[in-house]
Each structure stands twice: as C-alpha cells, then as structure tokens.
Design a protein around this motif. Sequence first.
Motif, PDB file in Angstrom:
ATOM      1  N   PRO A  51      -6.003 -16.684 -28.383  1.00 27.65           N
ATOM      2  CA  PRO A  51      -6.078 -16.525 -26.931  1.00 27.65           C
ATOM      3  C   PRO A  51      -4.855 -17.139 -26.243  1.00 27.65           C
ATOM      4  O   PRO A  51      -4.238 -18.076 -26.755  1.00 27.65           O
ATOM      5  CB  PRO A  51      -7.346 -17.307 -26.551  1.00 27.65           C
ATOM      6  CG  PRO A  51      -8.124 -17.428 -27.815  1.00 27.65           C
ATOM      7  CD  PRO A  51      -7.127 -17.478 -28.917  1.00 27.65           C
ATOM      8  N   ARG A  52      -4.520 -16.581 -25.142  1.00 25.18           N
ATOM      9  CA  ARG A  52      -3.421 -17.124 -24.332  1.00 25.18           C
ATOM     10  C   ARG A  52      -3.967 -18.277 -23.501  1.00 25.18           C
ATOM     11  O   ARG A  52      -4.983 -18.130 -22.803  1.00 25.18           O
ATOM     12  CB  ARG A  52      -2.854 -16.020 -23.437  1.00 25.18           C
ATOM     13  CG  ARG A  52      -1.696 -16.457 -22.578  1.00 25.18           C
ATOM     14  CD  ARG A  52      -1.108 -15.230 -21.913  1.00 25.18           C
ATOM     15  NE  ARG A  52      -0.408 -15.538 -20.686  1.00 25.18           N
ATOM     16  CZ  ARG A  52       0.059 -14.629 -19.850  1.00 25.18           C
ATOM     17  NH1 ARG A  52      -0.111 -13.346 -20.100  1.00 25.18           N
ATOM     18  NH2 ARG A  52       0.690 -14.983 -18.753  1.00 25.18           N
ATOM     19  N   GLU A  53      -3.291 -19.382 -23.558  1.00 18.58           N
ATOM     20  CA  GLU A  53      -3.794 -20.590 -22.887  1.00 18.58           C
ATOM     21  C   GLU A  53      -3.367 -20.623 -21.423  1.00 18.58           C
ATOM     22  O   GLU A  53      -2.351 -20.046 -21.026  1.00 18.58           O
ATOM     23  CB  GLU A  53      -3.279 -21.840 -23.597  1.00 18.58           C
ATOM     24  CG  GLU A  53      -3.796 -21.987 -25.028  1.00 18.58           C
ATOM     25  CD  GLU A  53      -3.318 -23.267 -25.677  1.00 18.58           C
ATOM     26  OE1 GLU A  53      -2.576 -24.025 -25.006  1.00 18.58           O
ATOM     27  OE2 GLU A  53      -3.675 -23.523 -26.841  1.00 18.58           O
ATOM     28  N   GLY A  54      -4.177 -21.309 -20.640  1.00 13.49           N
ATOM     29  CA  GLY A  54      -3.826 -21.576 -19.252  1.00 13.49           C
ATOM     30  C   GLY A  54      -4.025 -20.415 -18.301  1.00 13.49           C
ATOM     31  O   GLY A  54      -3.445 -20.404 -17.211  1.00 13.49           O
ATOM     32  N   ILE A  55      -4.835 -19.435 -18.664  1.00 11.21           N
ATOM     33  CA  ILE A  55      -5.075 -18.307 -17.764  1.00 11.21           C
ATOM     34  C   ILE A  55      -6.573 -18.135 -17.559  1.00 11.21           C
ATOM     35  O   ILE A  55      -7.380 -18.555 -18.385  1.00 11.21           O
ATOM     36  CB  ILE A  55      -4.474 -16.988 -18.306  1.00 11.21           C
ATOM     37  CG1 ILE A  55      -5.070 -16.633 -19.675  1.00 11.21           C
ATOM     38  CG2 ILE A  55      -2.963 -17.072 -18.404  1.00 11.21           C
ATOM     39  CD1 ILE A  55      -4.671 -15.248 -20.169  1.00 11.21           C
ATOM     40  N   ASP A  56      -6.936 -17.485 -16.448  1.00  6.05           N
ATOM     41  CA  ASP A  56      -8.344 -17.235 -16.162  1.00  6.05           C
ATOM     42  C   ASP A  56      -8.601 -15.743 -15.961  1.00  6.05           C
ATOM     43  O   ASP A  56      -9.466 -15.334 -15.197  1.00  6.05           O
ATOM     44  CB  ASP A  56      -8.789 -18.019 -14.924  1.00  6.05           C
ATOM     45  CG  ASP A  56      -7.979 -17.652 -13.692  1.00  6.05           C
ATOM     46  OD1 ASP A  56      -7.046 -16.822 -13.810  1.00  6.05           O
ATOM     47  OD2 ASP A  56      -8.283 -18.183 -12.611  1.00  6.05           O
ATOM     48  N   PHE A  57      -7.817 -14.916 -16.684  1.00  9.93           N
ATOM     49  CA  PHE A  57      -7.978 -13.469 -16.584  1.00  9.93           C
ATOM     50  C   PHE A  57      -7.698 -12.849 -17.947  1.00  9.93           C
ATOM     51  O   PHE A  57      -7.128 -13.499 -18.835  1.00  9.93           O
ATOM     52  CB  PHE A  57      -7.025 -12.892 -15.536  1.00  9.93           C
ATOM     53  CG  PHE A  57      -5.573 -13.137 -15.844  1.00  9.93           C
ATOM     54  CD1 PHE A  57      -4.821 -12.229 -16.596  1.00  9.93           C
ATOM     55  CD2 PHE A  57      -4.929 -14.290 -15.388  1.00  9.93           C
ATOM     56  CE1 PHE A  57      -3.488 -12.466 -16.886  1.00  9.93           C
ATOM     57  CE2 PHE A  57      -3.594 -14.521 -15.679  1.00  9.93           C
ATOM     58  CZ  PHE A  57      -2.868 -13.609 -16.429  1.00  9.93           C
ATOM     59  N   PHE A  58      -8.080 -11.610 -18.111  1.00  6.90           N
ATOM     60  CA  PHE A  58      -7.822 -10.901 -19.354  1.00  6.90           C
ATOM     61  C   PHE A  58      -6.417 -10.305 -19.315  1.00  6.90           C
ATOM     62  O   PHE A  58      -6.115  -9.475 -18.465  1.00  6.90           O
ATOM     63  CB  PHE A  58      -8.861  -9.796 -19.549  1.00  6.90           C
ATOM     64  CG  PHE A  58      -8.514  -8.826 -20.645  1.00  6.90           C
ATOM     65  CD1 PHE A  58      -8.266  -9.274 -21.936  1.00  6.90           C
ATOM     66  CD2 PHE A  58      -8.432  -7.474 -20.384  1.00  6.90           C
ATOM     67  CE1 PHE A  58      -7.937  -8.386 -22.940  1.00  6.90           C
ATOM     68  CE2 PHE A  58      -8.106  -6.574 -21.383  1.00  6.90           C
ATOM     69  CZ  PHE A  58      -7.858  -7.028 -22.666  1.00  6.90           C
ATOM     70  N   PRO A  59      -5.518 -10.679 -20.250  1.00  6.75           N
ATOM     71  CA  PRO A  59      -4.123 -10.226 -20.197  1.00  6.75           C
ATOM     72  C   PRO A  59      -3.903  -8.900 -20.932  1.00  6.75           C
ATOM     73  O   PRO A  59      -3.642  -8.860 -22.139  1.00  6.75           O
ATOM     74  CB  PRO A  59      -3.363 -11.369 -20.883  1.00  6.75           C
ATOM     75  CG  PRO A  59      -4.351 -11.932 -21.866  1.00  6.75           C
ATOM     76  CD  PRO A  59      -5.716 -11.730 -21.285  1.00  6.75           C
ATOM     77  N   LEU A  60      -3.982  -7.807 -20.189  1.00  9.52           N
ATOM     78  CA  LEU A  60      -3.749  -6.468 -20.734  1.00  9.52           C
ATOM     79  C   LEU A  60      -2.470  -5.896 -20.138  1.00  9.52           C
ATOM     80  O   LEU A  60      -2.243  -5.991 -18.924  1.00  9.52           O
ATOM     81  CB  LEU A  60      -4.925  -5.545 -20.392  1.00  9.52           C
ATOM     82  CG  LEU A  60      -4.714  -4.047 -20.669  1.00  9.52           C
ATOM     83  CD1 LEU A  60      -4.630  -3.771 -22.166  1.00  9.52           C
ATOM     84  CD2 LEU A  60      -5.823  -3.215 -20.018  1.00  9.52           C
ATOM     85  N   SER A  61      -1.623  -5.307 -20.991  1.00 16.44           N
ATOM     86  CA  SER A  61      -0.445  -4.594 -20.487  1.00 16.44           C
ATOM     87  C   SER A  61      -0.376  -3.223 -21.134  1.00 16.44           C
ATOM     88  O   SER A  61      -0.602  -3.081 -22.347  1.00 16.44           O
ATOM     89  CB  SER A  61       0.845  -5.385 -20.761  1.00 16.44           C
ATOM     90  OG  SER A  61       1.055  -5.549 -22.151  1.00 16.44           O
ATOM     91  N   VAL A  62      -0.062  -2.218 -20.325  1.00 15.68           N
ATOM     92  CA  VAL A  62       0.081  -0.838 -20.792  1.00 15.68           C
ATOM     93  C   VAL A  62       1.449  -0.345 -20.348  1.00 15.68           C
ATOM     94  O   VAL A  62       1.756  -0.340 -19.150  1.00 15.68           O
ATOM     95  CB  VAL A  62      -1.029   0.072 -20.237  1.00 15.68           C
ATOM     96  CG1 VAL A  62      -0.826   1.510 -20.717  1.00 15.68           C
ATOM     97  CG2 VAL A  62      -2.400  -0.438 -20.648  1.00 15.68           C
ATOM     98  N   GLU A  63       2.273   0.056 -21.320  1.00  6.51           N
ATOM     99  CA  GLU A  63       3.637   0.495 -21.008  1.00  6.51           C
ATOM    100  C   GLU A  63       3.889   1.875 -21.615  1.00  6.51           C
ATOM    101  O   GLU A  63       3.537   2.125 -22.778  1.00  6.51           O
ATOM    102  CB  GLU A  63       4.672  -0.490 -21.574  1.00  6.51           C
ATOM    103  CG  GLU A  63       4.506  -1.929 -21.126  1.00  6.51           C
ATOM    104  CD  GLU A  63       4.822  -2.147 -19.658  1.00  6.51           C
ATOM    105  OE1 GLU A  63       5.462  -1.255 -19.056  1.00  6.51           O
ATOM    106  OE2 GLU A  63       4.435  -3.204 -19.131  1.00  6.51           O
ATOM    107  N   TYR A  64       4.502   2.741 -20.807  1.00  6.93           N
ATOM    108  CA  TYR A  64       4.900   4.059 -21.305  1.00  6.93           C
ATOM    109  C   TYR A  64       6.411   4.190 -21.167  1.00  6.93           C
ATOM    110  O   TYR A  64       6.965   3.936 -20.094  1.00  6.93           O
ATOM    111  CB  TYR A  64       4.215   5.172 -20.514  1.00  6.93           C
ATOM    112  CG  TYR A  64       4.779   6.553 -20.790  1.00  6.93           C
ATOM    113  CD1 TYR A  64       4.646   7.143 -22.045  1.00  6.93           C
ATOM    114  CD2 TYR A  64       5.455   7.260 -19.807  1.00  6.93           C
ATOM    115  CE1 TYR A  64       5.163   8.405 -22.305  1.00  6.93           C
ATOM    116  CE2 TYR A  64       5.976   8.523 -20.051  1.00  6.93           C
ATOM    117  CZ  TYR A  64       5.826   9.093 -21.303  1.00  6.93           C
ATOM    118  OH  TYR A  64       6.348  10.330 -21.562  1.00  6.93           O
ATOM    119  N   GLU A  65       7.063   4.565 -22.250  1.00  6.16           N
ATOM    120  CA  GLU A  65       8.519   4.701 -22.253  1.00  6.16           C
ATOM    121  C   GLU A  65       8.875   6.169 -22.484  1.00  6.16           C
ATOM    122  O   GLU A  65       8.490   6.760 -23.498  1.00  6.16           O
ATOM    123  CB  GLU A  65       9.134   3.804 -23.333  1.00  6.16           C
ATOM    124  CG  GLU A  65       8.835   2.325 -23.084  1.00  6.16           C
ATOM    125  CD  GLU A  65       9.444   1.417 -24.128  1.00  6.16           C
ATOM    126  OE1 GLU A  65       9.635   1.880 -25.272  1.00  6.16           O
ATOM    127  OE2 GLU A  65       9.741   0.263 -23.802  1.00  6.16           O
TER     128      GLU A  65
END
Length: 760
Positions: A51-65
């Motif tokens: 898990p990513r520390e120090g956050i209070d949200f779900f870290p999702l990233s979607v990238e299209y190239e």
Amino acid sequence: MQPESKVFTALVGGQPVVFETGKLAGQAGGAVTVRLGDSMVFAAATMSPEPREGIDFFPLSVEYEERLYAGGRIPGSYFRREGKPSTEAILTARLTDRPLRPLFNKEMRNEVQVILFSLSADQENPLDILCINAASAALMISDIPWGGPVGAVRIGRIDGQFIINPTFSQMEISDLDLRIAGTRDAILMVECGAKEVAEDVMVQALQFGHEALQPLIDAQLQMAAEVGKPKREVPLFPLDPTLVDQVYEKAAGALEAALDAPHDKAQLNEAVDALQKQIVEEMAAGDETLVEPLKNAFTEVYKKVVRRRILEKGIRPDHRTPTEIRPIWCEVGISPRAHGSGLFTRGETQVLTLATLGTPREAQELDSLVPIETKRYMHHYNFPPYSTGEVKPLRGQSRREIGHGALAERALEPVIPPEDEFPYTLRLVSEVLSSNGSTSMASVCGSTLALMDTGVPIKAPVAGVAMGLIKEGDNAVILTDIQGLEDHLGDMDFKVAGTEKGITALQMDIKIKGITPELMSRALAQAREARLDILKKMLAVIPAPRPELKPHVPRITILKVPVDKIGAIIGPGGKLIRALQEETNTRIDIEDDGTVYIASTDKAGEMAARERIEAVTETPQVGRIYTGKVVRVTDFGAFVEILPNVDGMVHISQLDSERVNRVEDVVNVGDEVTVMVTNIDPDGKIRLSRQAVLEGWSAEEAQERDRPGSRSGNGGGRPAPSRTGNAPRSGGRPGNESRSGGKPGGGNRGDAGRGTQRRR
C-alpha cells in the motif's frame, strides 16, 4: 520458447471483437490486445506490491498513449516523436477511467495503474471504445481485486435505426454518438453528442446500448475463468465504525444547525471546518495518531447528515427542493473588443465565455489517429484557483479542464452554422470566475450567449444543467442543478445539454455500482424541465443572435475563381498575395477548388482586394471594354495590358477614327487607353480596337471593320501582321507557391481548416 496466446471473441452488432492475451507483456499484472476490424489497442494493468503510505484515497491512474505509427504516420513535431498527449488521447483516458473507478474498493491503498496505447488504426473503427474493453479485460485476468467486468459500445442512429459500433464513415451521417459502458446489470458511464435527439429516443438508445454490450461481458468472464490469475489479498483501510458513531453523536446536531442556518458556500465551509477542528481536538486529546482517523470519520458523518436530510426530508444543503434551480442572471457584451461575450451566473457558479471569429486558415490542424484533419470550432475551458477561493500554482490545463471544454464543445457543435453558410473559424473560451458546481453546464449557457452576442446565426440556443442522485437501497432522489457539495457527497453527476427541441450532449459520471435505465429516464425528464426554464431566462437577455456581426468582427467575402487562375493570385512564392494583403489590410485564403475567402474589418479594403482578385482572374471576352496601359509600341500597332499579365494588340488601323501614320502620334508606352476586345483566336491571342470605343460600335460592327480591306474610319489602314500576341508575361501557376501568402512550398497554406470535420 514462444508463449502461447489465447484468443476470445465477442460478436457485437454482427462484428467480432477479438481479445488476445498471453503473448505480450508477461510481467504486467494483466495484459491484453483488443481488435475490431484493423483497429487494435493494447492494455496492461498492474498493482503495486504494498500500500502507498500517507494517503486517504485509492490511488488509481489510467493513461492512454496515442502512437501515430498505428496509422502509418510520423509525428509532425520537431523531434518527430509523440509529445504531450493530444486532446483526443486525454479524452480517451478519461473515458476509460470513469467506468473502471466505481468498481474498485475505495478502502484499497495499493497503487493500480492501467496503461493503454494504440497498435493499429484502420481509420474506420474508433479506438476509444476498444480502450475501455481492453482495460477491463486486463483487470479481469490480472491479480488485482476488482468488481468488473465492464463492457462498452458506441451507438449511432441513421435514418431512425440504431447501429452498434458505427464506423467513422457512418458517424458522419448519424444524428447520435453515444458511448456507453456498463456491467451485467447497470449502466456505469455515458458520453454522448447528439443532433437535438428527443429524451425518449435517448432512453431507447441507452437500453439498446446496455443490451449490446452483454457479449463483451461474457467474453471477459470466460477469459477470467480460463486464464485469469488468482486475485491478490490486499490490506484494506476502512473507517472504524465505532469512531464514526462517536463522531456522529458529537457532531450531527451541530452539522444540522449549520445546514439550517442561512449561508453561502464560504460561510458553510467555515462553520463546518470550525466544527471539525473542535471535534478533532476534543476527541484526539493530544494523540496525533487519532487526528487523521477523526478527520475522515467527520467527513463520513457530514456526508451521512447531508444525504439523510435529502432522502428523508427533501431538504438540500442550500434549502432548495430537489427540482429547484438556483437564481440565474445573465449579461452580454461584457468585453467591448472581444467579438462576443456572455456572462452566465447560477447561484455561486459564474462563467464568462468570450467568442472569437477567424478566417478558415485559423482552424486547428489535428495530428492524431482520428481521421479528421481540422476543426473550425474550438471550445476551451479554464478553471483558475481563485474561482473556489484557493491559491494554487498555474500549471496549464488539467485533464478535467480539457474534458469540460470538450463537453461544452460537443453540446454546441450541432447548432453551429455550416461553413458554406458561415465561413468562419470559431473559438470560444469559458473562464470560470466562481465555482459551486456545474461549471461545465454554465459554460454551455455562457457560450450560447456569447455566440448570439457575436451575431453567429446559430440554429437554436443551447442550455445545460447538471443532475445529481442520492440513493440508499431503493430510496432515490434526483436533484436538479447540483452544487459542489451535492456533487462531492452524492452518487451521480449527470450533465444534460440541449435545445428546446432535444438533447445535444450528455455525460454521466457515477460513484456507485450503476443505475438503471428507469432512473436515467427520470433524470432526463427532470433535466428537460430545468433546461427549458434556464433557456427562458437566457432569452430574456438576448432573444436571438444579433442581426449583424459587430463592427470589429472581420467580414468574410467569398469569391469563386478558375482553378487555373490560382497561381496568378498567389504569384511566385506567394509574393503577390502577400503584397495584396498588406496593401488592402485583409486576410485572404484560397482553396484548391478556387474558393477565395477575403476577411477584413474595413469595407474599402475588402472591396479593393476583391476588385484586384477579380481583375487578376477575369477572362477577356469579345465585346467587353477595358481600360489598360500601353506596354509596347511597334510600327504596326500597340500592345495594351487590359488585365494583369494579359495583353492584346490594337492594330494601327484601330487606334483612332482618323487615319494614323505613326502609332506614336496617338499612344506611347505608359499611356492609358480604353479599348474593346474584338477577337480572341484559338491560340488565345487578343485583338483590340480603340476606334470601336470612339465610334460606339458593337462587337459585330468592330469585327466587320477590323478586317483587311475593310473601310474603317482611318481608310482601312494596313493589313495586320500575323503577330497579335497576348501571351501573359508572367502567367501560369508557379510550381512552388503558397496559397495564402506564406513561405514557398505551401508552408502557410490558406486551405487549412475547411469544416468542423474533414476526413483524410
């Protein structure tokens, strides 16, 4: 050893959508390609091990190239490689993100990344819908916990018939462009542009689309069963329900009081922030480890109080009823020099849109895989930090800003007059001055006002409204004209724009598992009532487009010239057209078909440019009278330039009504004379007569008297020699020239920007 690939096929609308996995990107959590026709995209989904520390949200990233090699093209940038994402690529990434996000557990803190890029583009089958299906399939076969699958289709409508996954060619004649994503049971995401489609037709299209995407769900479930990895167990970070209950006991009453008191956005935020600070200080009692959990618990309590008041009492945070619209006022003509401006204010949301009209050459050139070369209508949206009372660095436009601008553009595009009726490039810029929800729809309203203030003859005014949803179990309340708090704490942001006749744009973002077509039908009906009410308030300020463009807006005059005369207008390397623009203070664009656009804010300059172009391109006609300059004198006559670069010969016998012994007795080089064209031979040589003008002869009379042995006023004169040449001294089209006064080789062509959309 080559890995074995697995292929799965879904038949959607009679066309195979092919999923393949196992061959590519073996170290990704899940990787697939999806193909329709010869269009293909790749998607990889991967999750971090911890898990990513120090956050209070779900870290999702979607990238299209977007890779231009997919279309067999080399990027047009200086470095000849893809640079920052194009607008189309950003919009595709947003489109893919939106149906994926609601199906993740929000208590996860492991980072999840979905990366997509284009592998092949056949210029007929769009890639955006393939991206959603590819991302969903990659997640399904990965080890990432997720509540999918999601299927996505595009729906068009031609001659009243719905079409599944229409091609670009079919979309050109479709009155609907609906992109829909959903699960087996519900719709998750809607993105739509339409040409004033009625609400009942839109509901039918949504139901049709949801049924059409079911084979994609089946194929992905089969993939997960046959080749999917076991889902990884990840730690979850839920709120402590006991802590939430304790905060509720302490804060609920005070929150109710703050919401009941008269307030604006700033006053409510100040009261809630003060209450949160008080609760945290009291309950943490100096224990720093409790501060963040208490803040999160307070946010959950605030959400619960607001939602309960709406569901149980029908009371919204600003005391409106569910169907009530905030107070609206509008104004036009804010900027004295912008071509048009419209100010739209709804509650604490305020947007100023400014319009600019330009020439066809100012259309945007597109360098993407979409088979559209240029755009003549552009809409940009800016959301500065002061609009919410914040201080942040300016870093250019965010993905959200680009998306909101595209939505407003889509809403207004159906009412923009076609180029053959209104040959302008249009740019609208919406400046968000104050934000408390629904700025994208306020941009639509402000833009309609700006267009009408400019004098653009739009087909119909467009208004927009954002609808919200609060849903607990079977109890659901649809909210009209949501403000920021309702968007943040609610379950849906459903934006609808359109005219009195029908819908022009639709967008839905949802935070729950999906909504049914029945709920969407209710929301559309409620939105129509609101839209018509908003339109009335807008039209009370400016009931119709101004009958005339404002004085400082360039007027565009359209001429049609022979194609073989284009080079004569341009001149070598664009020299003549540049000089013409400078001398007449105009801007001139020329199309390959001979259409000439002259733009000027000065009537005299426009007329001068038009006259000179007409003179350059005019074809001499027998019987027509011209005033020209003598360019050469011989013993048998004088050569007169009757049109730019076009000479004719006046035989000595036709110079005067009396006998002429020497040509120089009547005319010399540089003299202006008025002559009639009496003959044009098959080689294009022109015969002129000054005597015909002096005597007032017709063309037939002049031809009769201008023959060897005939008796004319000067005794018939000498027979004409064989040379009556009139070949243009610098005619013909240069081989290396610009169409609009630009650099040689067409570096600044005036034929860019023809139409809102042009196919390659």
